[in-house]
Design an enzyme around this catalytic site. Structure first.
Site, PDB file in Angstrom:
ATOM      1  N   TYR A 102      35.696 -18.055 -15.817  1.00 42.40           N
ATOM      2  CA  TYR A 102      35.542 -17.787 -17.246  1.00 42.40           C
ATOM      3  C   TYR A 102      34.271 -16.974 -17.493  1.00 42.40           C
ATOM      4  CZ  TYR A 102      35.378 -18.639 -22.269  1.00 42.40           C
ATOM      5  OH  TYR A 102      35.330 -18.482 -23.624  1.00 42.40           O
ATOM      6  N   TYR A 129      41.879  -9.242 -20.978  1.00 44.76           N
ATOM      7  CA  TYR A 129      41.183 -10.442 -21.425  1.00 44.76           C
ATOM      8  C   TYR A 129      42.192 -11.556 -21.664  1.00 44.76           C
ATOM      9  CZ  TYR A 129      37.694 -13.260 -23.737  1.00 44.76           C
ATOM     10  OH  TYR A 129      36.835 -14.279 -24.046  1.00 44.76           O
TER      11      TYR A 129
END
Lengths: 138, 376
Positions: free
Chosen positions: B330, B280
């Protein structure tokens, strides 16, 4: 106060936070202390995170701390900060334990030293609001 | 080891799908979510009406999503639009499938933040530190990187290695938003946002959607593609400083260590067995913190670890082979889980990690999670 400038965001004052900001107006930095177990924390909370007691008070503290980190904002997330960029924000570990975000009083040091010893300085915004800022301690 | 151990190799990801990524002002969350769902259903060959579990993330109303897709599930979970939710959702779905609460779960994530002009700071997310001008998750990561610099001597040129490697991967990924290669010097010259971070340390904000279809190992055998098994799970929250959102004084080192102990213990592998890492990357420093906490390097040594293109395909630890949040899309962790599946299936073309058998997803955040995937 020049009303042509957009107003900066103000603290959200409610039953829990009111005591903190009233103390700031009087030049006193405080953290919330549990009347039952003595746990100290900031920001204020409806119950003590250690023992869940509702009996808590805003306890005056030394106003001293250590610089944990700092950043410099080059982007204005609010229009009211547009004239301030770039501006610094410091993260202070108070001697009593809690962390507090704030600004350096006056001009920020060019390269603040992490670990520097700090002390609180109160900056009056207007008759209702005084903000706690920090300066390097001699 | 943890109590999830009985879930090891029991639940599979059987279908994955995504939309194009970019700026789609004429579409909305539901339109994007529906397209990702249709692609994931096509990917696994499941009859869509067999989907009886629905998990949605960042979608305004789960029931409207169900109506649009013609689903009547017996298990529904809506999750908020926070970046840390992807593996949380996948783990919840795995537990629900194992318990029999549903047979086939569809997990749908959609993001229309680009078209909605989301800022991630200021008036849209009021907070206790606003009077001091402190706002945004990026600023919290800038605080942590500043500490890392001071404590370990990590440099912004080392941090740049993360952004440069992921951009390199995006250039190999036909779906990715960012296609211009960048250099370490480009990173150093980018405009500062919240110093010490610069524009190229920040993730993209773009529109798109992702869908993952999950089921049990037994049911997975009847579907189109090789199932990808969930072999390890790790989880630990850090709420003690939540009022400074997205900040942890120790850069989540202790939580990440705990997550690593769980996920590697359950899967029976260690960091040296990971063929590709999906990490992440809301901001580039998160990657450094993740590498240290999970044990890919010692604490404080991530700057040196990533030097010389270590995170590129062909490097010592190919990471975020789709380009990640910094350069692909994203999709808040969801697309990285999809990329792990595609790597283990061998579907990644120019960015394929040859012979990838073990892939790891991690999100080191206030809700840290990791999943280890293997080939079923």
């Amino acid at each position: 106060m020049d009303t042509s400038l957009p107003a900066k965001p103000r603290p959200h004052i409610n039953a829990i936070s009111r005591g903190f900001w009233e103390n700031c107006r009087r030049g006193i930095l405080s953290v919330q202390r549990c009347d039952d177990c003595g746990h100290q924390h900031y920001p204020g909370a409806p119950v003590c995170p250690s023992c869940l007691s509702s009996r808590q008070s805003w306890a005056p503290i030394s106003g001293r701390g250590t610089l944990v980190s700092w950043v410099r904002f080059h982007r204005a997330y609010w229009d009211s900060f547009r004239a301030d960029v770039p501006y610094a924000v410091c993260l202070v570990k108070l001697d009593e334990g809690p962390l507090m975000l704030s600004n350096f009083a006056g001009d920020a040091p060019a390269e603040p030293t992490i670990g520097a010893l700090l002390e609180v300085v109160f900056e009056k915004v207007d008759s209702d609001l005084t903000l706690p800022k920090f300066r390097v301690r001699d | 080891m943890n109590d999830y151990a009985k879930l090891k190799d029991r639940i599979a990801i059987v279908g994955v799908g995504n939309t194009a990524y970019g700026n789609f002002p004429d579409n909305d969350d539901y339109g994007l979510g529906a397209e990702a769902f249709r692609n994931a259903i096509e990917d696994c060959g499941l009859e869509k009406n067999k989907v009886d579990g629905l998990l949605v993330c960042r979608i305004p109303y789960y029931a409207r999503m169900g109506e649009i897709l013609g689903l009547s599930p017996r298990w529904t979970v809506p999750l908020p639009p926070h970046g840390r939710m992807s593996a949380m959702g996948i783990i919840e779905a795995a537990a629900a499938l194992e318990a029999g609460l549903c047979d086939y779960a569809a997990l749908i994530y959609a993001n229309i933040g680009r078209s909605r002009r989301v800022n991630y700071g200021g008036e849209e997310s009021p907070g206790v530190w606003d009077p001091f001008g402190f706002t945004s998750p990026g600023a919290a990561h800038a605080l942590m990187f500043q500490q890392h610099r001071a404590m370990y001597g990590t440099t912004t040129r080392q941090l740049a290695e993360v952004s440069v490697a992921f951009r390199h991967h995006a250039c190999l990924n036909p779906d990715a938003v960012m296609k211009q290669p960048i250099s370490i010097d480009d990173h150093e010259a980018a405009r500062p946002i919240v110093e010490p971070l610069r524009l190229l340390d920040y993730c993209l904000i773009n529109d798109g959607a992702v869908c993952v279809i999950m089921t049990t190992k037994e049911r997975a055998r009847d579907l189109k593609k090789r199932p990808i098994m969930i072999s390890g799970i790790g989880a630990r929250e850090a709420y003690e400083t939540a009022s400074i959102a997205n900040y942890d004084p120790e850069c989540w080192y202790h939580q990440a260590r705990d997550v690593g102990r769980q996920v590697y213990g359950m899967a029976g592998v260690g960091p040296s067995d990971i063929d590709t890492l999906m990490c992440y990357d809301n901001f580039s420093p998160t990657v450094l913190f993740s590498l240290e906490g999970l044990g890919f390097c010692e604490r404080g040594e991530s700057g040196g670890f990533v030097e010389g293109g270590a995170l590129k395909v062909g490097g010592r630890l190919p990471t975020n082979t789709d380009g990640g949040h910094l350069s692909n899309s994203y999709m808040q962790g969801w697309a990285l889980n999809v990329e792990a599946v595609r790597q283990l299936r061998g579907e990644c073309g120019a960015r394929q990690v040859v012979g990838a058998e073990v892939a790891q997803f991690c999100a080191i955040t206030p809700c840290s999670r990791s999943i280890i995937y293997t080939r079923g």
